[in-house]
Design a protein around this motif. Structure first.
Motif, PDB file in Angstrom:
ATOM      1  N   GLU A   1      17.508  -0.110   0.307  1.00  0.00           N
ATOM      2  CA  GLU A   1      17.880  -0.882  -0.891  1.00  0.00           C
ATOM      3  C   GLU A   1      17.178  -0.423  -2.158  1.00  0.00           C
ATOM      4  OE1 GLU A   1      17.364  -5.063  -0.109  1.00  0.00           O
ATOM      5  OE2 GLU A   1      18.499  -4.945   1.769  1.00  0.00           O
ATOM      6  N   GLU A   2      16.016   0.228  -2.018  1.00  0.00           N
ATOM      7  CA  GLU A   2      15.237   0.559  -3.216  1.00  0.00           C
ATOM      8  C   GLU A   2      15.008   2.047  -3.370  1.00  0.00           C
ATOM      9  OE1 GLU A   2      11.699  -1.869  -2.969  1.00  0.00           O
ATOM     10  OE2 GLU A   2      12.877  -3.713  -2.736  1.00  0.00           O
ATOM     11  N   GLY A   3      15.559   2.836  -2.451  1.00  0.00           N
ATOM     12  CA  GLY A   3      15.429   4.290  -2.565  1.00  0.00           C
ATOM     13  C   GLY A   3      14.033   4.811  -2.266  1.00  0.00           C
ATOM     14  N   LEU A   4      13.234   4.023  -1.544  1.00  0.00           N
ATOM     15  CA  LEU A   4      11.898   4.496  -1.167  1.00  0.00           C
ATOM     16  C   LEU A   4      12.024   5.777  -0.347  1.00  0.00           C
ATOM     17  CD1 LEU A   4       8.772   3.896  -0.912  1.00  0.00           C
ATOM     18  CD2 LEU A   4       9.333   2.764   1.256  1.00  0.00           C
ATOM     19  N   GLU A   5      11.163   6.759  -0.667  1.00  0.00           N
ATOM     20  CA  GLU A   5      11.194   8.016   0.087  1.00  0.00           C
ATOM     21  C   GLU A   5       9.874   8.188   0.818  1.00  0.00           C
ATOM     22  OE1 GLU A   5      12.386  11.403  -2.180  1.00  0.00           O
ATOM     23  OE2 GLU A   5      14.170  10.373  -2.963  1.00  0.00           O
ATOM     24  N   VAL A   6       9.932   8.013   2.137  1.00  0.00           N
ATOM     25  CA  VAL A   6       8.742   8.211   2.978  1.00  0.00           C
ATOM     26  C   VAL A   6       9.205   8.847   4.289  1.00  0.00           C
ATOM     27  CG1 VAL A   6       7.393   6.274   2.069  1.00  0.00           C
ATOM     28  CG2 VAL A   6       8.956   5.887   3.991  1.00  0.00           C
ATOM     29  N   VAL A   7       8.243   9.391   5.027  1.00  0.00           N
ATOM     30  CA  VAL A   7       8.533   9.803   6.403  1.00  0.00           C
ATOM     31  C   VAL A   7       7.503   9.115   7.296  1.00  0.00           C
ATOM     32  CG1 VAL A   7       9.575  12.019   5.811  1.00  0.00           C
ATOM     33  CG2 VAL A   7       7.100  11.885   6.232  1.00  0.00           C
ATOM     34  N   GLY A   8       7.829   8.994   8.580  1.00  0.00           N
ATOM     35  CA  GLY A   8       6.929   8.265   9.475  1.00  0.00           C
ATOM     36  C   GLY A   8       6.672   9.002  10.777  1.00  0.00           C
ATOM     37  N   VAL A   9       5.476   8.749  11.321  1.00  0.00           N
ATOM     38  CA  VAL A   9       5.137   9.211  12.668  1.00  0.00           C
ATOM     39  C   VAL A   9       4.923   7.951  13.511  1.00  0.00           C
ATOM     40  CG1 VAL A   9       3.441  10.413  14.101  1.00  0.00           C
ATOM     41  CG2 VAL A   9       4.055  11.338  11.854  1.00  0.00           C
ATOM     42  N   PRO A  10       5.762   7.724  14.520  1.00  0.00           N
ATOM     43  CA  PRO A  10       5.631   6.498  15.331  1.00  0.00           C
ATOM     44  C   PRO A  10       4.509   6.624  16.348  1.00  0.00           C
ATOM     45  CG  PRO A  10       7.496   7.802  16.106  1.00  0.00           C
ATOM     46  CD  PRO A  10       6.912   8.547  14.933  1.00  0.00           C
ATOM     47  N   THR A  11       3.888   5.483  16.687  1.00  0.00           N
ATOM     48  CA  THR A  11       2.774   5.487  17.647  1.00  0.00           C
ATOM     49  C   THR A  11       3.218   5.098  19.055  1.00  0.00           C
ATOM     50  OG1 THR A  11       2.263   3.240  16.967  1.00  0.00           O
ATOM     51  CG2 THR A  11       0.983   5.007  15.927  1.00  0.00           C
ATOM     52  N   SER A  12       4.513   4.880  19.251  1.00  0.00           N
ATOM     53  CA  SER A  12       5.013   4.537  20.583  1.00  0.00           C
ATOM     54  C   SER A  12       6.505   4.789  20.615  1.00  0.00           C
ATOM     55  CB  SER A  12       4.749   3.064  20.893  1.00  0.00           C
ATOM     56  OG  SER A  12       5.460   2.255  19.973  1.00  0.00           O
ATOM     57  N   GLU A  13       7.053   4.788  21.812  1.00  0.00           N
ATOM     58  CA  GLU A  13       8.504   4.929  21.953  1.00  0.00           C
ATOM     59  C   GLU A  13       9.200   3.701  21.369  1.00  0.00           C
ATOM     60  OE1 GLU A  13      10.354   7.653  22.991  1.00  0.00           O
ATOM     61  OE2 GLU A  13       8.362   8.408  22.559  1.00  0.00           O
TER      62      GLU A  13
ATOM     63  N   PHE B   1       0.818  -1.218   0.000  1.00  0.00           N
ATOM     64  CA  PHE B   1       0.000   0.000   0.000  1.00  0.00           C
ATOM     65  C   PHE B   1       0.855   1.272   0.000  1.00  0.00           C
ATOM     66  CE2 PHE B   1      -3.170  -3.018   1.392  1.00  0.00           C
ATOM     67  CZ  PHE B   1      -4.364  -2.498   0.920  1.00  0.00           C
ATOM     68  N   ILE B   2       2.148   1.107   0.182  1.00  0.00           N
ATOM     69  CA  ILE B   2       3.019   2.287   0.354  1.00  0.00           C
ATOM     70  C   ILE B   2       3.521   2.783  -1.006  1.00  0.00           C
ATOM     71  CG2 ILE B   2       5.200   3.099   1.345  1.00  0.00           C
ATOM     72  CD1 ILE B   2       4.770   1.044   3.609  1.00  0.00           C
ATOM     73  N   ARG B   3       3.442   4.096  -1.190  1.00  0.00           N
ATOM     74  CA  ARG B   3       3.933   4.732  -2.410  1.00  0.00           C
ATOM     75  C   ARG B   3       5.003   5.750  -2.039  1.00  0.00           C
ATOM     76  NH1 ARG B   3       1.810   1.052  -3.843  1.00  0.00           N
ATOM     77  NH2 ARG B   3      -0.143   0.695  -4.916  1.00  0.00           N
ATOM     78  N   ASN B   4       5.875   6.033  -3.022  1.00  0.00           N
ATOM     79  CA  ASN B   4       6.923   7.029  -2.820  1.00  0.00           C
ATOM     80  C   ASN B   4       6.324   8.361  -2.386  1.00  0.00           C
ATOM     81  OD1 ASN B   4       9.615   6.642  -2.936  1.00  0.00           O
ATOM     82  ND2 ASN B   4       9.856   7.291  -5.067  1.00  0.00           N
ATOM     83  N   GLY B   5       6.950   8.991  -1.422  1.00  0.00           N
ATOM     84  CA  GLY B   5       6.497  10.322  -0.995  1.00  0.00           C
ATOM     85  C   GLY B   5       5.454  10.287   0.105  1.00  0.00           C
ATOM     86  N   MET B   6       5.026   9.089   0.489  1.00  0.00           N
ATOM     87  CA  MET B   6       3.946   9.029   1.491  1.00  0.00           C
ATOM     88  C   MET B   6       4.418   9.442   2.878  1.00  0.00           C
ATOM     89  SD  MET B   6       1.514   5.729   0.960  1.00  0.00           S
ATOM     90  CE  MET B   6       0.042   5.851  -0.069  1.00  0.00           C
ATOM     91  N   LYS B   7       3.462  10.023   3.617  1.00  0.00           N
ATOM     92  CA  LYS B   7       3.657  10.291   5.039  1.00  0.00           C
ATOM     93  C   LYS B   7       2.904   9.183   5.776  1.00  0.00           C
ATOM     94  CE  LYS B   7       2.105  14.491   4.008  1.00  0.00           C
ATOM     95  NZ  LYS B   7       1.578  15.854   4.180  1.00  0.00           N
ATOM     96  N   LEU B   8       3.643   8.420   6.578  1.00  0.00           N
ATOM     97  CA  LEU B   8       3.081   7.183   7.137  1.00  0.00           C
ATOM     98  C   LEU B   8       2.957   7.227   8.653  1.00  0.00           C
ATOM     99  CD1 LEU B   8       5.307   4.629   5.174  1.00  0.00           C
ATOM    100  CD2 LEU B   8       2.893   5.180   4.705  1.00  0.00           C
ATOM    101  N   GLY B   9       1.892   6.667   9.165  1.00  0.00           N
ATOM    102  CA  GLY B   9       1.792   6.370  10.588  1.00  0.00           C
ATOM    103  C   GLY B   9       2.357   4.976  10.801  1.00  0.00           C
ATOM    104  N   LEU B  10       3.200   4.846  11.802  1.00  0.00           N
ATOM    105  CA  LEU B  10       3.866   3.560  12.077  1.00  0.00           C
ATOM    106  C   LEU B  10       3.308   3.002  13.373  1.00  0.00           C
ATOM    107  CD1 LEU B  10       7.507   4.788  11.327  1.00  0.00           C
ATOM    108  CD2 LEU B  10       5.973   3.583   9.740  1.00  0.00           C
TER     109      LEU B  10
END
Ligand code: 5RP
Length: 242
Positions: free
Chosen positions: A55-67, A27-36
């Motif tokens: 390995e594949e140059g995927l560009e995403v950023v993430g917001v973690p839901t826990s420490e 479901f993940i696409r390049n440039g996505m902002k993701l909740g982790l």
């Protein structure tokens, strides 16, 4: 609804978690902002995202839901941001303790339900990763987690007990489990009786001292379900991914 065969051994369950966690990355696409999300299933998603970045140059950023997820995501090289910085997320991928035929969830087995709900409510889509033990017809066999403030928590627990047919226990007992927010978790034995999760959520949230309840209703758009018969994507027809 598809009724899968149940996994039998610990190693088989672990393999199913891995399969579900990795399959969600479709479901993940390049440039996505993701909740982790948080937990032993979605950890495989986080590791796979890190692999794809490296390995594949995927560009995403993430917001973690826990420490715990923040530490893991950092270790595998996922750039982390805050919700304030992103303004909203494209997708959150998370685990669940139970899901029913309407894609309502019980979450909070790992105690991260409050941050998980904040992140899920800030996302344009939610994909849940699960093995076949999590699929139920009616929610509640898994004790419902509720995060509460430590202040006068017994009073809060008594009020929860007025609506819970079974035992209400503080997680960890005399050495309480403390959430990332400094709260306690009450584990509540409703039994498989939660047929109207939305109204139960409203009732529980009306109790002072309750921070959040692990009922997620109308949020989950798809479940990646791994069983010994293979990996299935169950899509919520009323969800946002159709
Ligand atoms: C944490 C959660 C988890 O997502 C849920 O407990 C499922 O975890 P696991 O994949 O380890 O079974 O809600 O608060």
């Amino acid at each position: 609804m598809f009724v899968p065969r149940l996994a039998s051994s610990v190693s088989e369950v672990e393999e199913l978690k891995r399969e579900a966690g990795i399959a969600a990355c479709d479901f993940i696409r390049n440039g996505m902002k993701l909740g982790l999300g948080t937990g032993s299933t979605v950890k495989y998603t986080v590791i796979e995202i890190g692999r794809r970045i490296a390995e594949e140059g995927l560009e995403v950023v993430g917001v973690p839901t826990s420490e715990a997820t923040r530490i893991l995501a950092d270790q595998v090289g996922i750039p982390l941001v805050s919700l304030a910085e992103t303004g909203g997320l494209d997708l959150v991928i998370d685990g669940a303790d139970e899901f029913d035929g309407n894609f309502a969830l019980i979450k909070g087995g790992g105690g991260a339900l409050t941050r998980e709900k904040i992140v899920a409510q800030s996302s344009n889509g939610m994909v849940v990763v699960a093995d076949d033990r999590k699929q139920v017809s009616t929610l509640g066999a898994f004790d419902l987690p509720i995060e509460v403030l430590p202040f006068e928590w017994r009073r809060t627990a008594d009020r929860v007990a007025e609506i819970c047919p079974g035992k209400v226990s503080r997680r960890g007992g005399v050495e309480p489990f403390i959430t990332d927010n400094g709260g306690y978790i009450l584990d509540c034995k409703f039994g498989d009786s939660i047929s109207t999760p939305s109204s139960l959520e409203t009732k529980i949230l009306s109790i002072a001292g309750v921070v959040e309840v692990g009922l997620f209703v109308g949020i989950c758009d798809a479940v990646i379900l791994a069983s010994s018969g293979g990996v299935l994507t169950l899509v919520n027809e009323n969800g946002r991914l159709t």
